[in-house]
Motif scaffolding. Structure first.
Motif, mmCIF file in Angstrom:
data_model
loop_
_atom_site.group_PDB
_atom_site.id
_atom_site.type_symbol
_atom_site.label_atom_id
_atom_site.label_comp_id
_atom_site.label_asym_id
_atom_site.label_seq_id
_atom_site.Cartn_x
_atom_site.Cartn_y
_atom_site.Cartn_z
ATOM 1 N N SER A 47 0.808 -1.226 0.000
ATOM 2 C CA SER A 47 0.000 0.000 0.000
ATOM 3 C C SER A 47 0.833 1.264 0.000
ATOM 4 N N GLU A 48 1.975 1.255 0.671
ATOM 5 C CA GLU A 48 2.781 2.464 0.806
ATOM 6 C C GLU A 48 3.458 2.876 -0.498
ATOM 7 N N GLN A 49 3.484 1.982 -1.475
ATOM 8 C CA GLN A 49 4.234 2.263 -2.698
ATOM 9 C C GLN A 49 3.399 2.920 -3.787
ATOM 10 N N PHE A 50 2.098 3.046 -3.553
ATOM 11 C CA PHE A 50 1.225 3.651 -4.564
ATOM 12 C C PHE A 50 0.452 4.781 -3.901
ATOM 13 N N VAL A 51 0.879 5.998 -4.198
ATOM 14 C CA VAL A 51 0.315 7.170 -3.528
ATOM 15 C C VAL A 51 -0.035 8.245 -4.550
ATOM 16 N N ASP A 52 -0.899 9.170 -4.135
ATOM 17 C CA ASP A 52 -1.255 10.283 -5.003
ATOM 18 C C ASP A 52 -0.267 11.435 -4.792
ATOM 19 N N VAL A 53 -0.530 12.560 -5.421
ATOM 20 C CA VAL A 53 0.416 13.676 -5.358
ATOM 21 C C VAL A 53 0.548 14.251 -3.947
ATOM 22 N N GLY A 55 0.627 12.274 -1.335
ATOM 23 C CA GLY A 55 1.236 11.245 -0.510
ATOM 24 C C GLY A 55 0.264 10.290 0.141
ATOM 25 N N ASN A 56 -1.014 10.355 -0.249
ATOM 26 C CA ASN A 56 -2.015 9.433 0.297
ATOM 27 C C ASN A 56 -2.065 8.154 -0.529
ATOM 28 N N THR A 57 -2.165 7.009 0.121
ATOM 29 C CA THR A 57 -2.212 5.766 -0.626
ATOM 30 C C THR A 57 -3.434 5.713 -1.536
ATOM 31 N N THR A 58 -3.257 5.136 -2.690
ATOM 32 C CA THR A 58 -4.362 4.923 -3.621
ATOM 33 C C THR A 58 -4.849 3.486 -3.560
ATOM 34 N N VAL A 59 -4.343 2.735 -2.587
ATOM 35 C CA VAL A 59 -4.666 1.312 -2.438
ATOM 36 C C VAL A 59 -5.765 1.122 -1.402
ATOM 37 N N SER A 60 -6.739 0.300 -1.738
ATOM 38 C CA SER A 60 -7.743 -0.139 -0.777
ATOM 39 C C SER A 60 -7.986 -1.623 -1.019
ATOM 40 N N LYS A 61 -7.311 -2.454 -0.254
ATOM 41 C CA LYS A 61 -7.456 -3.901 -0.425
ATOM 42 C C LYS A 61 -8.279 -4.551 0.677
ATOM 43 N N GLU A 62 -8.940 -3.703 1.494
ATOM 44 C CA GLU A 62 -9.715 -4.232 2.618
ATOM 45 C C GLU A 62 -10.824 -5.180 2.165
ATOM 46 N N LEU A 215 -11.590 8.557 -10.751
ATOM 47 C CA LEU A 215 -11.686 7.948 -9.430
ATOM 48 C C LEU A 215 -13.117 7.489 -9.169
ATOM 49 N N VAL A 216 -13.228 6.358 -8.482
ATOM 50 C CA VAL A 216 -14.531 5.905 -8.015
ATOM 51 C C VAL A 216 -15.073 6.958 -7.048
ATOM 52 N N SER A 217 -16.345 7.218 -7.104
ATOM 53 C CA SER A 217 -16.961 8.255 -6.288
ATOM 54 C C SER A 217 -16.583 8.121 -4.811
ATOM 55 N N SER A 218 -16.095 9.217 -4.238
ATOM 56 C CA SER A 218 -15.733 9.311 -2.822
ATOM 57 C C SER A 218 -14.550 8.426 -2.433
ATOM 58 N N GLU A 219 -13.810 7.943 -3.419
ATOM 59 C CA GLU A 219 -12.661 7.078 -3.144
ATOM 60 C C GLU A 219 -11.405 7.666 -3.784
ATOM 61 N N ASN A 220 -10.259 7.114 -3.415
ATOM 62 C CA ASN A 220 -8.984 7.600 -3.949
ATOM 63 C C ASN A 220 -8.358 6.583 -4.892
ATOM 64 N N PHE A 221 -9.183 5.854 -5.622
ATOM 65 C CA PHE A 221 -8.688 4.855 -6.563
ATOM 66 C C PHE A 221 -9.636 4.749 -7.743
ATOM 67 N N THR A 222 -9.100 4.271 -8.857
ATOM 68 C CA THR A 222 -9.935 3.972 -10.014
ATOM 69 C C THR A 222 -10.508 2.573 -9.857
ATOM 70 N N ALA A 223 -11.474 2.231 -10.698
ATOM 71 C CA ALA A 223 -12.064 0.898 -10.660
ATOM 72 C C ALA A 223 -11.023 -0.170 -10.970
ATOM 73 N N LEU A 224 -10.137 0.106 -11.930
ATOM 74 C CA LEU A 224 -9.114 -0.875 -12.286
ATOM 75 C C LEU A 224 -8.105 -1.046 -11.149
ATOM 76 N N GLU A 225 -7.664 0.073 -10.572
ATOM 77 C CA GLU A 225 -6.755 -0.017 -9.423
ATOM 78 C C GLU A 225 -7.378 -0.861 -8.315
ATOM 79 N N HIS A 226 -8.663 -0.657 -8.091
ATOM 80 C CA HIS A 226 -9.340 -1.379 -7.020
ATOM 81 C C HIS A 226 -9.424 -2.877 -7.301
ATOM 82 N N ASN A 227 -9.746 -3.221 -8.536
ATOM 83 C CA ASN A 227 -9.811 -4.646 -8.886
ATOM 84 C C ASN A 227 -8.485 -5.329 -8.585
ATOM 85 N N TRP A 228 -7.409 -4.697 -8.997
ATOM 86 C CA TRP A 228 -6.068 -5.259 -8.790
ATOM 87 C C TRP A 228 -5.757 -5.390 -7.294
#
Length: 390
Positions: A47-53, A55-62, A215-228
């Motif tokens: 999670s720490e390796q994929f961040v936005d400008v 510095g917030n993570t763009t990962v949500s694997k919960e 970005l998915v609504s109210s989230e910090n990731f795209t749909a493809l990023e989230h699937n991965w």
């Protein structure tokens, strides 16, 4: 709090995006700044390796982690019931699998965050065989329901000794009247029907067509990023897959299910998994679907090889075991893995392939009790031929 509804992300936000690596920003504008592949490291957490400008993570694997914990919770109910001598209730097992009623909340003492599991807006059954046709999904769900019912019936004989036509315990294992340890069949079948199929054939196949431009609504990731990221979370709860493991020894915190068997039965392939997840995630940032698919194919192939090798491994343990209880335990695990091979699409395996092996192996009236070396050899030959194993 309900978890993010993946189906809405995949379907509702699934806009096919133009691929191919970024020849110029005008031709292929990216949502995020391009990343160098050398910017990620297998010694750092995912999670720490994929961040936005900012510095917030763009990962949500919960969501993936919740799915993995659901599997562990179901497995806990089945195996704990046997070890404590408590009969299994098929309706509780089904409630856990469908995430209805108080299924998870009945698992007092399991150590899981049961409110989080019961609060998720998906279930194991939602995702079993979900890459397949409706009839195949229904067949897979019916198979699990049948296993629950047979487990309940067998658990009524916990005080008996297992033998031909008599369910009961043999050593530490609960067998049905055919000598099959259903708890192991169930666990290993779900590794294929639930983990392998959803990770490999949904998230890392059809899921790669999801939108990667917004970005998915109210989230910090795209749909493809989230699937991965969900795929990664459903394989391991660790930030670094197999962190603390060596070639021969497990780490202090064990992997579970597919993540564990990748290490145990694919020694040449398991080191490829974390790098492939990292590289594929960088490719998503760079909007390079060709590279994303390449890394996804590596992950899928190595997962499938692990399950084929596991099936062979447990068939081999039937040969080398020195007692009937150990032979029964080994063959039950083998049966579950052979069932799971129907989801190995990289190697063009299917239900017909899997079912024929199982029919010839334990399809007789007495199942395990009728096994002989010839049946084991026939199963081994079929698996080796399909998966190109020498």
């Amino acid at each position: 709090m309900k978890s993010l509804n993946f189906s809405k992300v995949l379907v509702g936000a699934a806009v096919l995006f133009t691929t191919m690596s970024c020849s110029s920003e005008d031709e292929n504008p990216n949502l995020r700044s391009a990343m160098e592949y050398s910017a990620v490291s297998t010694s750092k957490g995912y999670s720490e390796q994929f961040v936005d400008v900012e510095g917030n993570t763009t990962v949500s694997k919960e969501e993936g982690t919740l799915g993995l914990k659901m599997f562990q919770a179901l497995n806990y109910y089945i195996t704990n019931s046997v070890s404590t001598g408590t009969p299994i209730d098929a309706s509780i097992a089904s409630s856990i699998a469908y995430n209805t009623g108080n299924g998870f909340l009945d698992l007092t003492g399991s150590g899981y965050d049961l409110s989080a599991l019961s609060g998720a807006d998906f279930s194991i059954m939602d995702r079993v065989a979900s890459s397949r046709s409706n009839s195949e999904i229904e067949a897979a769900q019916a198979n699990l329901e049948l296993l629950f019912a047979k487990l309940e019936a067998a658990s009524q004989s916990l005080g008996m000794t297992a033998e031909i036509n008599q369910a009961g315990k043999l050593g530490n294992y609960l067998l049905d009247e055919q000598g099959i340890e259903l708890a192991q069949v169930l666990q290993k079948s779900l590794i294929g029907a639930y983990q392998l199929d959803y990770i490999g054939n949904v998230l890392l196949t059809t899921g790669l067509s999801a939108d990667n431009s917004t970005l998915v609504s109210s989230e910090n990731f795209t749909a493809l990023e989230h699937n991965w990221d969900v795929a990664y979370g459903m394989l391991t709860k660790k930030e670094i897959y197999l962190d603390g493991y060596t070639e021969s020894q497990k780490g202090e915190v064990s992997e579970f299910g597919l993540g564990a068997y990748l290490w145990e039965y694919n020694k040449s392939g398991y080191p490829l998994i974390y790098p492939a997840f990292l590289r594929g995630r960088v490719a998503i940032v760079n909007n390079d679907l060709t590279e994303v698919e390449k890394q996804a194919n590596i992950i899928k192939a190595e997962m499938e090889k692990a399950l084929a090798n596991a099936a062979l491994g447990y068939l081999g343990k039937w040969r080398t075991a020195d007692s009937d209880d150990r032979r029964a335990h080994a063959i039950a695990e083998g049966i579950g893995f052979i069932y799971s091979l129907r989801y190995a699409t990289t190697f063009n395996a299917d239900a017909t392939f899997s079912d024929l092996i199982l029919l010839n192996l334990v399809g007789s009236a007495n199942g395990f009790w009728d096994l002989d070396a010839a049946k084991i050899s026939a199963a081994e030959t079929a698996i080796k031929a399909k998966f190109n194993i020498q």
